[in-house]
Design an enzyme around this catalytic site. Structure first.
Site, PDB file in Angstrom:
ATOM      1  N   ILE A  47       4.042  -0.925   4.262  1.00 22.96           N
ATOM      2  CA  ILE A  47       4.036  -1.792   5.219  1.00 22.96           C
ATOM      3  C   ILE A  47       5.475  -0.947   6.132  1.00 22.96           C
ATOM      4  CG2 ILE A  47       6.303  -3.485   5.600  1.00 22.96           C
ATOM      5  CD1 ILE A  47       2.633  -3.489   7.464  1.00 22.96           C
ATOM      6  N   SER A  72      16.012   3.425  -0.054  1.00 25.09           N
ATOM      7  CA  SER A  72      14.698   2.220  -1.015  1.00 25.09           C
ATOM      8  C   SER A  72      14.917   3.182  -2.218  1.00 25.09           C
ATOM      9  CB  SER A  72      13.702   2.887  -0.406  1.00 25.09           C
ATOM     10  OG  SER A  72      13.202   1.832  -0.302  1.00 25.09           O
ATOM     11  N   ARG A  73      14.705   2.775  -3.549  1.00 24.32           N
ATOM     12  CA  ARG A  73      15.364   2.968  -4.325  1.00 24.32           C
ATOM     13  C   ARG A  73      14.661   4.508  -5.297  1.00 24.32           C
ATOM     14  NH1 ARG A  73      13.942  -2.373  -7.880  1.00 24.32           N
ATOM     15  NH2 ARG A  73      11.545  -1.651  -6.818  1.00 24.32           N
ATOM     16  N   LYS A 102       9.031 -10.695   8.116  1.00 26.18           N
ATOM     17  CA  LYS A 102       8.378 -11.494   7.952  1.00 26.18           C
ATOM     18  C   LYS A 102       8.210 -11.640   6.844  1.00 26.18           C
ATOM     19  CE  LYS A 102       4.730 -11.989   6.375  1.00 26.18           C
ATOM     20  NZ  LYS A 102       3.778 -11.038   5.614  1.00 26.18           N
ATOM     21  N   ASP A 157       2.098 -16.101   2.259  1.00 34.04           N
ATOM     22  CA  ASP A 157       2.830 -14.034   2.614  1.00 34.04           C
ATOM     23  C   ASP A 157       1.859 -13.607   3.479  1.00 34.04           C
ATOM     24  OD1 ASP A 157       4.477 -11.927   2.827  1.00 34.04           O
ATOM     25  OD2 ASP A 157       2.270 -11.363   2.542  1.00 34.04           O
TER      26      ASP A 157
HETATM   27  P1  NAP Z   1       6.491  -3.295  -1.314  1.00 34.93           P
HETATM   28  O1  NAP Z   1       5.152  -2.134  -0.841  1.00 34.93           O
HETATM   29  O2  NAP Z   1       5.836  -4.204  -2.491  1.00 34.93           O
HETATM   30  O3  NAP Z   1       7.693  -3.492  -1.245  1.00 34.93           O
HETATM   31  C1  NAP Z   1       8.708  -2.920  -0.293  1.00 34.93           C
HETATM   32  C2  NAP Z   1       9.919  -1.703  -1.085  1.00 34.93           C
HETATM   33  O4  NAP Z   1      10.748  -2.714  -0.976  1.00 34.93           O
HETATM   34  C3  NAP Z   1       9.068  -1.069  -1.745  1.00 34.93           C
HETATM   35  O5  NAP Z   1       8.286  -0.002  -2.110  1.00 34.93           O
HETATM   36  C4  NAP Z   1      10.477  -1.017  -3.304  1.00 34.93           C
HETATM   37  O6  NAP Z   1      11.151   0.152  -2.216  1.00 34.93           O
HETATM   38  C5  NAP Z   1      11.485  -2.354  -2.545  1.00 34.93           C
HETATM   39  N1  NAP Z   1      11.499  -3.598  -3.195  1.00 34.93           N
HETATM   40  C6  NAP Z   1      10.418  -4.022  -4.068  1.00 34.93           C
HETATM   41  N2  NAP Z   1      10.603  -4.943  -4.731  1.00 34.93           N
HETATM   42  C7  NAP Z   1      12.091  -5.158  -5.046  1.00 34.93           C
HETATM   43  C8  NAP Z   1      13.334  -5.441  -4.883  1.00 34.93           C
HETATM   44  N3  NAP Z   1      12.887  -6.454  -6.091  1.00 34.93           N
HETATM   45  N4  NAP Z   1      14.458  -4.832  -5.097  1.00 34.93           N
HETATM   46  C9  NAP Z   1      14.477  -4.398  -3.960  1.00 34.93           C
HETATM   47  N5  NAP Z   1      13.289  -3.366  -3.562  1.00 34.93           N
HETATM   48  C10 NAP Z   1      12.318  -4.008  -3.806  1.00 34.93           C
HETATM   49  O7  NAP Z   1       6.160  -4.312  -0.025  1.00 34.93           O
HETATM   50  P2  NAP Z   1       5.244  -4.760   1.397  1.00 34.93           P
HETATM   51  O8  NAP Z   1       4.205  -4.784   1.397  1.00 34.93           O
HETATM   52  O9  NAP Z   1       6.055  -3.357   2.428  1.00 34.93           O
HETATM   53  O10 NAP Z   1       5.940  -6.264   1.971  1.00 34.93           O
HETATM   54  C11 NAP Z   1       7.444  -5.965   2.529  1.00 34.93           C
HETATM   55  C12 NAP Z   1       7.553  -6.628   3.439  1.00 34.93           C
HETATM   56  O11 NAP Z   1       6.458  -6.766   4.676  1.00 34.93           O
HETATM   57  C13 NAP Z   1       7.197  -8.432   2.811  1.00 34.93           C
HETATM   58  O12 NAP Z   1       8.005  -9.270   3.016  1.00 34.93           O
HETATM   59  C14 NAP Z   1       5.264  -9.014   3.516  1.00 34.93           C
HETATM   60  O13 NAP Z   1       5.461 -10.053   3.982  1.00 34.93           O
HETATM   61  C15 NAP Z   1       5.533  -8.367   5.378  1.00 34.93           C
HETATM   62  N6  NAP Z   1       5.025  -7.721   5.499  1.00 34.93           N
HETATM   63  C16 NAP Z   1       3.732  -6.426   4.586  1.00 34.93           C
HETATM   64  C17 NAP Z   1       2.328  -6.632   5.572  1.00 34.93           C
HETATM   65  C18 NAP Z   1       0.986  -5.720   4.177  1.00 34.93           C
HETATM   66  O14 NAP Z   1       0.666  -5.347   4.899  1.00 34.93           O
HETATM   67  N7  NAP Z   1       1.776  -5.017   3.022  1.00 34.93           N
HETATM   68  C19 NAP Z   1       1.892  -6.333   6.640  1.00 34.93           C
HETATM   69  C20 NAP Z   1       3.139  -7.241   7.410  1.00 34.93           C
HETATM   70  C21 NAP Z   1       4.668  -7.537   6.385  1.00 34.93           C
HETATM   71  P3  NAP Z   1      11.490   1.384  -3.949  1.00 34.93           P
HETATM   72  O15 NAP Z   1      11.296   0.782  -5.620  1.00 34.93           O
HETATM   73  O16 NAP Z   1      11.746   2.222  -3.509  1.00 34.93           O
HETATM   74  O17 NAP Z   1      12.631   0.343  -4.017  1.00 34.93           O
END
Ligand code: NAP
Length: 303
Positions: free
Chosen positions: A11, A33-34, A87, A165
């Site tokens: 996101i 970010s890691r 969120k 989610d």
């Molecule tokens: P994601 O890509 O899986 O995670 C975002 C980043 O957070 C990862 O690339 C990772 O970056 C870091 N991360 C993941 N797990 C971690 C951990 N255990 N500890 C520390 N860092 C961690 O998730 P996302 O889809 O972007 O969603 C993130 C948030 O945005 C959620 O709350 C979701 O509900 C919200 N959201 C998502 C969407 C969607 O379409 N995906 C839409 C609206 C809102 P590093 O490995 O570089 O640290």
């Protein structure tokens, strides 16, 4: 204003970075970010290092999954920075309340953002429903986890919320547009045998509203809300982007590209006016669904 973005994943890259780059209010000055980075932006891997090295950055936006978010938000608030949360705003209600207390003590802004509330037709639906009596309603939020969240195992871990989610987006719209408060009376949650979070949920609210959330929807995806009122029917389709009144199109546009620019404009206004915007109602409904819900075991799920 300089801002740091934490959690450079799906996101962050799809929505946060384009919204910040297009905004007259913000300069994306650092990432944390890691492994994720944004070309041309100073990158840190630990929040503590960014906070120490960049005292000029006053605002931190967190796009991490909910479970690792609290520690990062706490560190940023303790360092006197304003904080914006994706969120759901946390993994538990109490931890977000702890952040709220900390933000108040520190005299900084905390914003629990709900992007779906900025969808194209949400404000119009709220205006139409004002002063009307909702007699019943139904929410259908059915999408394919494999299409939208490929490999995101955190969603099915404890605290990841599973189908809530996406479902919490519907609840964020529901709590925004209805002219009355809602509360849950019952729920049924389906947990895959190999996962700690539900893949489907059916909810019942006291106000004759029901909801059907499912993460296994193949083919056409459905993000609809329909309400019958004392003065006609209203529907929001495509995640709050299209409006229908009495079965006829009544506005909106099928895009999600306006949501994040609106969130960042709101955050800029909150920081300038030294206020916070903290709304836990959508998350409270999810917590109540876990408390009240009957838990069923269903077929294992793999991405
Ligand atoms: P994601 O890509 O899986 O995670 C975002 C980043 O957070 C990862 O690339 C990772 O970056 C870091 N991360 C993941 N797990 C971690 C951990 N255990 N500890 C520390 N860092 C961690 O998730 P996302 O889809 O972007 O969603 C993130 C948030 O945005 C959620 O709350 C979701 O509900 C919200 N959201 C998502 C969407 C969607 O379409 N995906 C839409 C609206 C809102 P590093 O490995 O570089 O640290």
């Amino acid at each position: 204003m300089k801002i740091a973005l934490v959690g450079i994943g799906k996101i962050a890259l799809d929505q946060h970075v384009p919204a910040l780059n297009a905004s007259p209010d913000w300069e994306l000055a650092a990432t944390v970010s890691r492994s994720g980075t944004v070309p041309g932006v100073e990158a840190f891997t630990r929040i503590e290092d960014m906070l120490a090295a960049r005292p000029d950055i006053g605002v931190v936006s967190l796009a991490l999954p909910p479970v690792p978010r609290f520690a990062v938000a706490e560190a940023a608030l303790k360092a006197g920075r304003h904080v914006m949360l994706e969120k759901p705003p946390g993994a538990s209600l109490a931890e977000v309340q702890a952040l709220e207390r900390l933000a108040t003590e520190q005299g900084v802004t905390l914003y629990t953002s709900w992007h779906s509330r900025e969808a194209e037709a949400v404000a119009a639906a709220k205006a139409w429903l004002k002063g009307k009596t909702v007699k019943s309603g139904h929410i259908t939020w059915r999408e394919d986890a494999r299409k939208w969240h490929p490999g995101q195992d955190w969603i099915f871990e404890a605290g990841g919320m599973g189908v809530f989610d996406p479902g919490i987006n519907a609840l964020s719209i529901l709590t925004e547009i209805l002219p009355m408060p809602v509360h849950l009376t019952g729920a049924e949650l389906d947990f895959p045998s190999n996962r700690a979070a539900p893949i489907a949920a059916r909810l019942r609210f006291a106000q004759a509203i029901t909801a059907d959330f499912d993460f296994r929807q193949e083919g056409p995806q459905t993000w609809d809300m329909e309400f019958i009122t004392d003065q006609g029917d209203i529907a929001l389709r495509m995640g709050g982007n299209l409006l229908e009144i009495n079965g006829k199109p009544a506005g909106g546009e099928n895009t999600i590209m306006g949501e994040y620019p609106a969130l960042y404009a709101r955050m800029a206004g909150l920081v300038r006016s030294k206020t916070s915007d903290i709304d836990l109602r959508p998350m409270m409904l999810v917590a109540d669904a876990f408390t009240l819900g009957q838990h069923n075991r269903v077929e294992a799920f793999e991405f």
